[in-house]
Design an enzyme around this catalytic site. Structure first.
Site, PDB file in Angstrom:
ATOM      1  N   PHE A 148       0.831  -1.199   0.000  1.00 15.40           N
ATOM      2  CA  PHE A 148       0.000   0.000   0.000  1.00 15.40           C
ATOM      3  C   PHE A 148       0.867   1.251   0.000  1.00 15.40           C
ATOM      4  CE2 PHE A 148      -2.543  -3.424   1.700  1.00 15.40           C
ATOM      5  CZ  PHE A 148      -3.706  -3.297   0.959  1.00 15.40           C
ATOM      6  N   LYS A 149       0.586   2.101  -0.963  1.00 16.81           N
ATOM      7  CA  LYS A 149       1.376   3.319  -1.178  1.00 16.81           C
ATOM      8  C   LYS A 149       0.726   4.500  -0.451  1.00 16.81           C
ATOM      9  CE  LYS A 149       3.557   5.840  -4.983  1.00 16.81           C
ATOM     10  NZ  LYS A 149       3.588   5.965  -6.455  1.00 16.81           N
ATOM     11  N   ILE A 150       1.500   5.123   0.437  1.00 17.49           N
ATOM     12  CA  ILE A 150       0.969   6.145   1.345  1.00 17.49           C
ATOM     13  C   ILE A 150       1.825   7.403   1.270  1.00 17.49           C
ATOM     14  CG2 ILE A 150       0.510   6.672   3.778  1.00 17.49           C
ATOM     15  CD1 ILE A 150       0.208   3.636   4.225  1.00 17.49           C
TER      16      ILE A 150
END
Length: 379
Positions: free
Chosen positions: A175-177
């Site tokens: 997951f890219k945050i």
């Protein structure tokens, strides 16, 4: 908000997603456009295990073969820029299914309903891709949640649940945050649950160091964007210091962060993006991942070279620099929200805000598209 798929997962292979939905593979690029040779590059890149020396012997090799012996080279390729350009069959099914979802349809507020559709569609598309291609499915978290730690965590859990319904295990997800303080905190909490995260929009040492302390799986630094800012502005202490030393500000930040990670034994993998030319690639050799545009990869692939000549393909980044790099006491602190805010500098603040604005606008465009085609047939 978007997805992508990386190369087959391994203990050291955690590739990054992009703004778009697409398939990333460290061996091949966009079909019909550019294909990397499946020579020694395949064994090294697919395994995510760079060798300590370039390709040897008398075999004729390309520059791409040579540099792939030091870092995992990731083609910056996408299938489409947004849902309007997605492969018709998969997109139609994924979006129609999302727009027909009863849970989303029951929401009274239009903005909440569209956000629900988008989340479901992303999971549908990601699951479809995951069933077709081995590798990690990377899903970008809505940039409108960038300053909401609990909102980020809740959205990740929602996506995890949706992927689980499609029989996609958490081991295949990343997951890219955004690397705001709230995003970094969300990364810390998610990683403690065994959920892999990738922090993006990193433009300062403070962001990268805080992300490494949080245990983020991947930290992505945009080399070219930092360089561009330094060419057109002044007043950022970190960038000004690098320029006074005659260094490229983007490359200098990568070196500093790489040294910090290895000095402290953090698990975080470092990724360089916004690579502008071949010399950038040569200057980054040794970093975990280099995201390179197709035109640069094609230039490397078309250049046949003797590894002992020309650039020499020398490792620029090695774990040993962590022992020799000089850090100030302020840089070795345990980062918190106040110290991060004080240390980011105008470049990181401006570039972070600009990046978030672009991602927010993209999410809104997709939701506007959904609004135009809702309700789908049979709803």
């Amino acid at each position: 908000m978007a997805l992508s798929i990386s190369s087959p997962p391994s203990s050291s292979s955690l590739l990054a997603p992009s703004l778009q939905v697409g398939r990333w593979n460290s061996v091949s690029a966009k079909p019909g456009t550019f294909n990397l040779r499946r020579t020694a590059l395949v064994a090294r890149a697919a395994a995510g295990n760079a060798s300590a020396s370039p390709v040897g012997g008398t075999e004729v090799v390309t520059e791409l073969d040579a540099v792939a012996g030091f870092s995992e080279i990731v083609p910056d390729t996408v299938v489409f820029d947004d849902f309007e350009k997605f492969a018709p069959t998969a997109a139609t099914s994924a979006i129609d299914t999302a727009l027909a979802d009863g849970e989303c349809n029951a929401l009274e507020k239009p903005e909440a309903r569209m956000s629900c559709y988008l989340t479901k569609a992303l999971a549908n598309v990601g699951a479809e891709l995951a069933h077709q291609v081995p590798g990690r499915v990377s899903t970008e978290i809505d940039a409108r949640l960038a300053y909401d730690t609990q909102g980020i965590i809740q959205r990740v859990h929602e996506l995890l649940n949706l992927y689980n319904q499609h029989d996609i295990s958490s081991e295949r997800l990343l997951f890219k945050i955004p690397a705001t303080w709230q995003g970094i905190e969300a990364s810390r909490l998610l990683e403690s649950e065994g959920i892999k995260t990738h922090l993006t929009f990193v433009y300062s040492f403070a962001q990268a160091a805080a992300a490494a302390q949080a245990g983020a799986s991947v930290v992505q630094i945009f080399v070219g964007r930092i360089r561009d800012w330094g060419r057109n502005h002044s007043g950022d202490p970190e960038i000004d210091e690098a320029l006074k030393k005659g260094e490229d500000a983007g490359l200098a930040l990568v070196k500093k962060v790489y040294a910090y990670i290895h000095r402290n034994g953090y698990k975080t993998k470092l990724m360089a993006a916004a690579v502008r030319n071949k010399q950038d690639v040569f200057s980054l050799l040794g970093i975990d991942y280099i995201i390179a545009p197709l035109k640069i990869l094609q230039s490397l692939e078309e250049s046949v070279t003797d590894p002992h000549e020309k650039y020499g393909y020398v490792l620029k980044l090695t774990p040993a620099i962590g022992k020799t790099y000089e850090f100030t006491e302020e840089e070795l602190v345990k980062w918190d929200q106040l110290s991060l805010a004080a240390a980011m500098g105008p470049a990181a603040e401006e570039l972070l805000a600009s990046g978030l604005e672009g991602y927010v606008n993209q999410a809104r465009r997709v939701e506007e598209l959904f609004g135009k085609i809702w309700p789908p047939p049979n709803v």
